[in-house]
Structure formats: C-alpha cells, structure tokens
Design a protein around this motif. Structure first.
Motif, PDB file in Angstrom:
ATOM      1  N   ALA A  13      60.264  40.509  21.493  1.00  0.00           N
ATOM      2  CA  ALA A  13      59.262  40.682  20.184  1.00  0.00           C
ATOM      3  C   ALA A  13      59.480  39.700  19.170  1.00  0.00           C
ATOM      4  N   GLY A  14      60.128  38.698  19.444  1.00  0.00           N
ATOM      5  CA  GLY A  14      60.417  37.299  18.721  1.00  0.00           C
ATOM      6  C   GLY A  14      59.189  36.370  18.608  1.00  0.00           C
ATOM      7  N   SER A  15      58.185  36.364  19.600  1.00  0.00           N
ATOM      8  CA  SER A  15      56.983  35.915  19.620  1.00  0.00           C
ATOM      9  C   SER A  15      55.775  36.714  20.490  1.00  0.00           C
ATOM     10  N   GLY A  16      54.730  36.087  20.178  1.00  0.00           N
ATOM     11  CA  GLY A  16      53.580  36.479  21.248  1.00  0.00           C
ATOM     12  C   GLY A  16      52.986  38.209  21.038  1.00  0.00           C
ATOM     13  N   ILE A  17      53.108  38.481  22.288  1.00  0.00           N
ATOM     14  CA  ILE A  17      52.663  39.853  22.319  1.00  0.00           C
ATOM     15  C   ILE A  17      53.557  40.660  21.834  1.00  0.00           C
ATOM     16  N   GLY A  18      54.768  40.743  22.135  1.00  0.00           N
ATOM     17  CA  GLY A  18      55.933  41.699  21.496  1.00  0.00           C
ATOM     18  C   GLY A  18      55.981  41.517  20.217  1.00  0.00           C
ATOM     19  N   LYS A  19      55.727  40.660  19.349  1.00  0.00           N
ATOM     20  CA  LYS A  19      55.890  40.541  17.925  1.00  0.00           C
ATOM     21  C   LYS A  19      54.595  41.314  17.517  1.00  0.00           C
ATOM     22  N   GLU A  20      53.539  41.183  18.131  1.00  0.00           N
ATOM     23  CA  GLU A  20      52.229  41.907  17.733  1.00  0.00           C
ATOM     24  C   GLU A  20      52.338  43.415  17.969  1.00  0.00           C
ATOM     25  N   ILE A  21      53.206  43.851  18.940  1.00  0.00           N
ATOM     26  CA  ILE A  21      53.448  45.200  19.119  1.00  0.00           C
ATOM     27  C   ILE A  21      54.251  45.711  18.120  1.00  0.00           C
ATOM     28  N   ALA A  22      55.379  45.059  17.828  1.00  0.00           N
ATOM     29  CA  ALA A  22      56.254  45.542  16.976  1.00  0.00           C
ATOM     30  C   ALA A  22      55.695  45.830  15.423  1.00  0.00           C
ATOM     31  N   VAL A  33      63.278  47.903  16.898  1.00  0.00           N
ATOM     32  CA  VAL A  33      64.223  46.869  17.097  1.00  0.00           C
ATOM     33  C   VAL A  33      63.541  45.715  17.858  1.00  0.00           C
ATOM     34  N   ILE A  34      63.812  44.606  17.113  1.00  0.00           N
ATOM     35  CA  ILE A  34      63.013  43.307  17.766  1.00  0.00           C
ATOM     36  C   ILE A  34      64.277  42.677  18.673  1.00  0.00           C
ATOM     37  N   ALA A  35      64.060  42.927  19.981  1.00  0.00           N
ATOM     38  CA  ALA A  35      65.181  42.591  20.855  1.00  0.00           C
ATOM     39  C   ALA A  35      64.730  41.224  21.575  1.00  0.00           C
ATOM     40  N   ASP A  36      65.332  40.166  21.420  1.00  0.00           N
ATOM     41  CA  ASP A  36      64.942  38.790  21.803  1.00  0.00           C
ATOM     42  C   ASP A  36      66.120  38.116  22.113  1.00  0.00           C
ATOM     43  N   HIS A  37      66.314  37.298  23.135  1.00  0.00           N
ATOM     44  CA  HIS A  37      67.347  36.512  23.357  1.00  0.00           C
ATOM     45  C   HIS A  37      67.439  35.413  22.453  1.00  0.00           C
ATOM     46  N   ASN A  38      66.370  35.120  21.465  1.00  0.00           N
ATOM     47  CA  ASN A  38      66.241  34.058  20.372  1.00  0.00           C
ATOM     48  C   ASN A  38      66.668  34.838  19.020  1.00  0.00           C
ATOM     49  N   GLN A  39      68.075  34.655  18.788  1.00  0.00           N
ATOM     50  CA  GLN A  39      68.609  35.547  17.348  1.00  0.00           C
ATOM     51  C   GLN A  39      67.791  35.158  16.300  1.00  0.00           C
ATOM     52  N   GLU A  40      67.720  33.968  16.135  1.00  0.00           N
ATOM     53  CA  GLU A  40      66.728  33.419  14.951  1.00  0.00           C
ATOM     54  C   GLU A  40      65.364  34.120  14.804  1.00  0.00           C
ATOM     55  N   ARG A  41      64.544  33.917  15.856  1.00  0.00           N
ATOM     56  CA  ARG A  41      63.350  34.319  15.896  1.00  0.00           C
ATOM     57  C   ARG A  41      63.218  35.991  15.666  1.00  0.00           C
ATOM     58  N   ALA A  42      64.278  36.732  16.187  1.00  0.00           N
ATOM     59  CA  ALA A  42      64.314  38.162  16.176  1.00  0.00           C
ATOM     60  C   ALA A  42      64.539  38.402  14.579  1.00  0.00           C
ATOM     61  N   ASP A  43      65.731  37.782  14.033  1.00  0.00           N
ATOM     62  CA  ASP A  43      65.538  37.949  12.615  1.00  0.00           C
ATOM     63  C   ASP A  43      64.350  37.873  11.742  1.00  0.00           C
ATOM     64  N   GLU A  44      63.892  36.636  12.190  1.00  0.00           N
ATOM     65  CA  GLU A  44      62.870  36.340  11.245  1.00  0.00           C
ATOM     66  C   GLU A  44      61.655  37.289  11.261  1.00  0.00           C
ATOM     67  N   ARG A  53      62.347  48.738   8.085  1.00  0.00           N
ATOM     68  CA  ARG A  53      61.580  49.334   9.321  1.00  0.00           C
ATOM     69  C   ARG A  53      62.169  48.426  10.520  1.00  0.00           C
ATOM     70  N   ALA A  54      62.376  47.470  10.675  1.00  0.00           N
ATOM     71  CA  ALA A  54      62.852  46.550  11.489  1.00  0.00           C
ATOM     72  C   ALA A  54      64.094  45.907  11.642  1.00  0.00           C
ATOM     73  N   ILE A  55      64.779  45.858  12.819  1.00  0.00           N
ATOM     74  CA  ILE A  55      66.000  45.113  12.801  1.00  0.00           C
ATOM     75  C   ILE A  55      65.929  44.124  13.974  1.00  0.00           C
ATOM     76  N   GLY A  56      66.589  43.097  13.937  1.00  0.00           N
ATOM     77  CA  GLY A  56      66.605  41.892  14.939  1.00  0.00           C
ATOM     78  C   GLY A  56      68.107  42.207  15.644  1.00  0.00           C
ATOM     79  N   ILE A  57      67.795  42.229  16.968  1.00  0.00           N
ATOM     80  CA  ILE A  57      68.829  42.303  17.916  1.00  0.00           C
ATOM     81  C   ILE A  57      68.790  41.168  18.971  1.00  0.00           C
ATOM     82  N   ALA A  58      70.135  40.305  19.011  1.00  0.00           N
ATOM     83  CA  ALA A  58      69.870  39.465  20.198  1.00  0.00           C
ATOM     84  C   ALA A  58      70.530  40.050  21.371  1.00  0.00           C
ATOM     85  N   VAL A  59      69.460  39.875  22.446  1.00  0.00           N
ATOM     86  CA  VAL A  59      69.970  40.292  23.754  1.00  0.00           C
ATOM     87  C   VAL A  59      69.129  39.465  24.899  1.00  0.00           C
TER      88      VAL A  59
END
Ligand code: NAD
Length: 258
Positions: A13-22, A33-44, A53-59
């Motif tokens: 969810a750090g980019s593209g389709i997943g981000k829009e779904i979130a 939960v914005i679950a993305d291996h890119n921690q920076e993007r997930a947090d952004e 409403r949203a939390i970033g988790i690096a995974v």
C-alpha cells in the motif's frame, strides 16, 4: 461508510493500486495498515491518510517472521483484523529462454509466498477473533490470459485464483470470504517501468507498446485506473455474505471478457 469498525491490512500500500485501496478504505470508515517493505513510503502514506486511521508497518511479504510480526502488531495496536488485501507485487519481463532464475523465484515469492504467508497469518487471527472476514488477492487479466515475456507473472497470477478457491472452501464455514480482483493495465510505477523494457524486447516504440500491447484489446483504448480497482476491491471487501466467494472479478475496460 461501508467499512465502519473494520480493520484492513493492505500489502504493497506504499504505492499505486494498494495506496488507492487504503485511501478508499479509510474514507469508508476502516482503520488500515499500510504494509509495505518500503518503510518510508508506508509511513508517508499513513501520514497522508491520517495517523488515527492508518498505520505504516514495514514488512517483506516473502519473510515468514516479518509477516507473522506484522499481523501480531496489527492485532495488538488495532484489536482485530477483518480484511486482508494481498496486493504487493513486482514485474519482470523477458523471453523465457533468457529469464534469470533468481528473478523468476523472486517474482513467484512476492506474489505466491506473499499471498500464502499473509493469508495464513490473517486467517489465524480471524478465526481466533471469530468475526469472519474478507480476503482479496490482487490478480490481473494475466490471471486469465497469457502475454509474451511474462512467464512468472502469468504463472503467479493464475496461481492466485487456485489459492483463492481453496481458501474460500476451507474458511467459508467460519465466515471468511475469499475473492480475486483482476485489473487490466493501470498506470502505476509497475507498468511505467515495463513500457521501455517491452519496447526494447519487442523492437517497437513505447507508444506502440501502450497502443498495441497494453490497450489494443480494450473496448475504448483506455487504461484502467487505481480508482476503478479500489472500488472493485471495496465492493468485494464489504459484501455482506458468503454468497460471493471463490470468485474473480475482472476490471479491465474489456481487455478480458469472461
Ligand atoms: P506498484 O509498483 O505501484 O506498487 C507495488 C508495491 O508493492 C510497492 O509499494 C512495493 O514497495 C510493494 N512491494 C513489492 N515487493 C514487496 C514485498 N516483498 N513486500 C512488501 N511490499 C512489497 O505496483 P501496482 O501496479 O500498484 O501493483 C500492485 C498489484 O497490482 C500487484 O500485485 C500487481 O501485480 C497488480 N496489478 C497491477 C496492474 C497494473 O497495470 N499496474 C495490473 C494488474 C495487476
């Protein structure tokens, strides 16, 4: 507010389709939960959507321990998990006789190991909480059809349909529905990267890749949008009963017709 009081984990969810779904899920009342291996993007993305409403988790969805930890953290922080959107994905294009084995394995790992590991973790929590749930895999028109240069992608996306049917059968009695969304081409970084690669491999211009490879089979020469895919995902996530399970829904401007 079709997702009021729901908690969703959206991978990639750090980019593209997943981000829009979130973004759409948050608008519909979910905590995401914005679950993305890119921690920076997930947090952004979490910051952009509002940290209440949203939390970033690096995974990294291919890593068993990280996936387990992501779901444990989700339940510890948000109390539950009702929806999994297994969306993280990558692309790599080459003729099969030149395909690098490492790239083949990496692609299958992100799409298939990722779907398996997140499904297993989500289901364990959903069953323990006894509230049922909804699992959605991000398939593709390539879950239904083949294209040249995309052997591992087509293999993985077809595989997701099989996985969805098995999980739908196993988890249905406990109120968990499982479906696949199959988008046509969407202008995201994943697609933008493959336009010059395909042009090179096929010996045509980038414009021709767009017109003759990506959009030729559509009814109107249009790209599918991230909003189109998010709406379809929301429809499946918020459907009220097991009547709609084990299905795949194509959203592609007619690129593929079932
Ligand atoms: P994208 O590149 O914009 O986003 C993919 C996200 O997945 C990125 O944020 C990336 O960091 C994350 N990711 C990659 N590997 C990961 C891993 N190992 N662990 C956790 N996160 C990881 O791509 P997109 O176009 O938004 O694609 C999302 C999904 O939609 C993919 O499964 C893709 O196959 C599918 N899809 C895309 C299209 C399209 O045309 N864009 C069409 C059909 C299906």
């Amino acid at each position: 507010m079709r997702l009021k009081n729901k908690v969703a984990v959206v991978t990639g969810a750090g980019s593209g389709i997943g981000k829009e779904i979130a973004r759409l899920f948050v608008r519909e009342g979910a905590r995401v939960v914005i679950a993305d291996h890119n921690q920076e993007r997930a947090d952004e993305v979490a910051k952009e959507l509002g940290t209440e409403r949203a939390i970033g988790i690096a995974v990294d969805v291919t890593d068993e321990a990280q996936v387990e930890a992501c779901f444990a953290k989700t339940v510890a922080l948000l109390g539950q998990v009702d929806i999994l959107v297994s969306n993280a994905g990558i692309q790599s294009v080459a003729p099969i006789e030149e395909f690098d084995f490492g790239k083949w394995r990496q692609l299958l790992a992100v799409h298939l190991d990722g779907a398996f590991l997140t499904t297993r973790a989500a289901l364990r929590h959903m069953h323990a909480l006894g509230r049922g749930g909804s699992i959605i895999y991000m398939g593709s028109v390539h879950s239904k059809e083949a294209s040249v240069l995309k052997a591992p992608y087509v293999t993985a996306k077809h595989g997701l349909i099989g996985l969805a049917k098995v999980v739908a059968k196993e988890a249905g009695k406990r109120g968990v529905r499982v479906n696949v969304v199959c988008p046509g081409f969407v202008r995201t970084p994943l697609v933008d990267k493959q336009i010059p690669q395909q042009a090179r491999e096929l010996g045509i211009s980038e414009q021709e890749v767009i017109r003759n490879v990506m959009l030729k089979e559509t009814v109107d020469g249009e790209f599918t949008t991230v909003e189109d895919v998010a709406e379809t995902t929301l429809f499946l996530a918020s459907f009220g009963s097991n009547a709609l399970t084990g299905q795949s829904v194509v959203v592609s401007h007619g690129w593929h017709m079932q």
